[in-house]
Design a protein around this motif. Structure first.
Motif, PDB file in Angstrom:
ATOM      1  N   GLU A  67     -11.820 -14.326 -10.690  1.00  0.00           N
ATOM      2  CA  GLU A  67     -11.216 -13.085  -9.936  1.00  0.00           C
ATOM      3  C   GLU A  67     -10.218 -14.130  -8.896  1.00  0.00           C
ATOM      4  N   LEU A 113       0.926  -1.224   0.125  1.00  0.00           N
ATOM      5  CA  LEU A 113      -0.499   0.284  -0.024  1.00  0.00           C
ATOM      6  C   LEU A 113       0.335   1.303  -0.010  1.00  0.00           C
ATOM      7  N   LEU A 114       1.935   1.048   1.330  1.00  0.00           N
ATOM      8  CA  LEU A 114       2.808   2.336   0.831  1.00  0.00           C
ATOM      9  C   LEU A 114       3.390   2.699   0.013  1.00  0.00           C
ATOM     10  N   GLN A 115       4.164   1.543  -1.114  1.00  0.00           N
ATOM     11  CA  GLN A 115       4.773   1.777  -2.500  1.00  0.00           C
ATOM     12  C   GLN A 115       4.726   1.710  -3.175  1.00  0.00           C
ATOM     13  N   GLU A 116       3.367   0.434  -3.314  1.00  0.00           N
ATOM     14  CA  GLU A 116       2.815   0.478  -4.602  1.00  0.00           C
ATOM     15  C   GLU A 116       3.405   0.314  -5.659  1.00  0.00           C
ATOM     16  N   GLU A 161      -8.058 -10.142 -11.656  1.00  0.00           N
ATOM     17  CA  GLU A 161      -9.329 -10.479 -12.236  1.00  0.00           C
ATOM     18  C   GLU A 161      -8.326 -10.634 -13.867  1.00  0.00           C
ATOM     19  N   VAL A 178      -6.026  -8.648 -14.089  1.00  0.00           N
ATOM     20  CA  VAL A 178      -5.810  -6.587 -13.982  1.00  0.00           C
ATOM     21  C   VAL A 178      -6.048  -6.978 -12.827  1.00  0.00           C
ATOM     22  N   VAL A 179      -4.671  -6.002 -11.649  1.00  0.00           N
ATOM     23  CA  VAL A 179      -5.073  -5.323 -10.797  1.00  0.00           C
ATOM     24  C   VAL A 179      -6.363  -5.074 -10.427  1.00  0.00           C
ATOM     25  N   GLN A 180      -7.487  -5.451  -9.451  1.00  0.00           N
ATOM     26  CA  GLN A 180      -8.742  -4.869  -9.220  1.00  0.00           C
ATOM     27  C   GLN A 180      -8.365  -3.780  -7.777  1.00  0.00           C
ATOM     28  N   GLU A 181      -7.613  -4.158  -6.868  1.00  0.00           N
ATOM     29  CA  GLU A 181      -8.055  -4.238  -5.641  1.00  0.00           C
ATOM     30  C   GLU A 181      -7.157  -3.978  -5.000  1.00  0.00           C
ATOM     31  N   THR A 191      -1.449  -4.854 -14.973  1.00  0.00           N
ATOM     32  CA  THR A 191      -2.242  -6.286 -15.501  1.00  0.00           C
ATOM     33  C   THR A 191      -0.483  -6.808 -15.073  1.00  0.00           C
ATOM     34  N   ILE A 223      -3.670  -0.246  -9.671  1.00  0.00           N
ATOM     35  CA  ILE A 223      -5.103  -0.723 -10.039  1.00  0.00           C
ATOM     36  C   ILE A 223      -5.689  -0.440 -11.278  1.00  0.00           C
ATOM     37  N   GLY A 224      -5.113  -1.632 -12.369  1.00  0.00           N
ATOM     38  CA  GLY A 224      -5.113  -1.194 -13.388  1.00  0.00           C
ATOM     39  C   GLY A 224      -3.518  -2.025 -13.589  1.00  0.00           C
TER      40      GLY A 224
END
Lengths: 269, 258
Positions: free
Chosen positions: B240, B204-207, B235, B223-226, B214, B211-212
């Motif tokens: 999923e 979450l911190l470094q990302e 997904e 594809v990352v949804q969350e 692949t 989202i979006g």
């Protein structure tokens, strides 16, 4: 000699179920002794009803409220298609002051229930987004009306079907629609064009997105502009829902599956 | 006539002094009660204890938790001032008893205070936990909030007892055993979730992916949804995938750019 009581009796004779909307606990207890199904419809199950339909927001319009209640009751299998139901609801006051007799049928369905319950995103997220849109519609930006477009759910696909118009202010941020500061923030960001993309769990993924869905076969009422067309089209192309605030008429509209399913006037809330 | 004027004067002045001490004690006690009442209200105690059974009992007796606590404080100061007054007045000569009593009374007061606070905090813990668990409709889930309450009350009781000098060794061993059991249980239960949460915070911190994007994690591509604290949702074409975050670290991520 007919009396008023007889007229009222016509309304409730031979009904299959009674829907009580936002009942007080004493009112619900009085209903619970009846020999027909009693279904409570409220934002929260405060009366501890066994048969309960949850309202996502307290619809001001009684017709919307009843529609949602009946749709929810059919969907949960509490009543059946074709049942005659009586709805006790509060129209003017907070106490129940009206009884409406309705035949539960397909024609009542507007998809409002499905918008909340059958969408990818959480119902609470959709409710929060609607509330933000209503709030924006009510106040506008410095007295001027603003327009906005929120695409909720299926964010991964939506991001792939859109492109950035500007730097994303929500990059590496963890802002969710339910957060208290959000309304102010979105109000500021709504000054620039483009859509907000919100994930299933309510995280604001991006602002300033230009949506590029395939728009073939999207049927939305004539007279609505490009924003609404984009809203309808993205919901047809992905599993997202879209909530649009119109700049010209100030109404909040929700789209799902390429169709307009809900129209609200922010001034009424 | 041979009156011992001196000693009489001494007694009198002692008595006067004692009365003075009582008077000061009364004023100070009253003021401290008032101030603590205000203070407890200002830091939001009434809202915090709302709904606890302690507060409800207090309400049914026509008082409230805050009033009860501040009154307890006032009484304590009254009591101490009266004790002090007796000592300065020297009305009794059983000084040994008085010394012990005046040492014991504050302890007793603090024991009572701890016990009452323990009950309030325990009630609050029960309420908070049961509110958290309200969404879960599992039978016997009500045992957990009750366990939380009695743990707090038990610890408060232990502190109170040791305050007034009762031997609490056996009770302490019981507490340690209980705590050890809880820790072992938690360690076993959190063996998988804790690494996932730590990895989740990094993600979450470094990302490293958002989202979006692949990505491919292990055999799962999509594809990352969350991205959440515990899991990442991807997904793919056929469904999923919900991937625990520690697997993301273990397997590594392939970002697919096109």
């Amino acid at each position: 000699m007919p009396s008023v009581r007889d007229l009222a009796e016509d309304l409730v004779s031979d009904v299959d179920a009674l829907l009580v909307f936002s009942p007080s606990s004493s009112y619900y207890e009085r209903c619970a002794d009846l020999d027909i199904d009693v279904i409570a419809v409220d934002v929260e199950n405060t009366v501890g009803a066994a048969q309960f339909v949850e309202l996502p927001l307290s619809f001001d319009d009684v017709q919307e409220r009843i529609r949602f209640g009946i749709e929810g009751a059919i969907d949960n299998g509490l009543i059946e298609d074709g049942d005659e139901v009586a709805c006790a609801a509060a129209v003017f006051d907070s106490e129940v002051d009206a009884v409406v007799r309705v035949r539960a049928s397909e024609s009542l369905r507007t998809g409002v229930y499905g918008l909340f319950v059958d969408s990818r995103a959480d119902a609470s997220v959709i409710r929060d987004v609607l509330e933000v849109a209503i709030e924006l519609g009510k106040k506008g930006q410095k007295g001027k009306s603003v327009g906005a477009l929120f695409v909720v759910g299926d964010a991964g696909k939506v991001m792939n079907k859109s492109r950035a118009l500007s730097y994303n202010p929500f990059e590496k941020s963890h802002v969710h629609v339910g957060d208290p500061i959000v309304t102010v923030m979105l109000k500021e960001f709504s000054r620039l064009d483009g859509a907000f993309v919100i994930s299933d769990s309510g995280k604001i993924v991006s602002a300033y997105r230009y949506l590029e869905p395939a728009a073939e076969g999207v049927e939305i009422p004539k007279g609505l502009g490009a924003r609404h067309m984009a809203a309808g089209a993205i919901t047809r192309d992905t599993n997202a829902i879209a909530i649009a605030l119109s700049e010209s008429d100030g109404l909040v509209r929700a789209f799902k599956g390429g169709e307009l399913v809900l129209e609200l006037d922010p001034e009424a809330y | 006539m041979n009156v011992d004027w001196q000693s009489l004067a001494e007694t009198d002045s002692g008595l006067l002094l004692g009365l003075g001490v009582v008077a000061v004690g009364l004023v100070v006690g009253y003021l401290v009660g008032r101030v603590s009442n205000r203070f407890l209200r200002a830091i939001g105690v009434p809202a915090a204890v709302e709904g606890t059974s302690f507060e409800r009992t207090a309400q049914s007796l026509g008082t409230s938790t805050v009033a009860l606590f501040s009154r307890l404080l006032s009484w304590f100061i009254y009591g101490v001032s009266i004790l002090l007054a007796f000592q300065t007045a020297r009305l009794f000569h059983t000084t040994v008893l008085w010394a012990r009593l005046s040492a014991f009374i504050p302890d007793l007061f603090f024991a009572l205070f701890t016990l009452a606070a323990g009950f309030v905090v325990g009630d609050k813990a029960e309420l908070t936990v049961s509110e958290r668990l309200r969404g879960l409709k599992i039978r016997d889930v009500s045992a957990i909030p009750r366990a939380a309450k009695y743990t707090v009350v038990y610890v408060a009781l232990l502190i109170a007892l040791s305050q007034i000098g009762v031997a609490t060794g056996a009770l302490l061993i019981l507490l340690v055993t209980y705590a050890a059991a809880v820790i072992v249980f938690a360690a076993l239960a959190l063996r998988d979730t804790l690494p996932a949460a730590v990895a989740g915070y990094y993600l979450l911190l470094q990302e490293p992916y958002g989202i979006g994007d692949t990505v491919q994690i292990g055999d799962h591509r999509g594809v990352v949804q969350e991205v959440g604290v515990f899991v990442t949702r991807i997904e793919g074409d056929d469904g999923e995938y919900i991937v625990p975050n520690h697997l993301v670290f273990r397997e590594g991520v392939v970002r697919i750019r096109d």
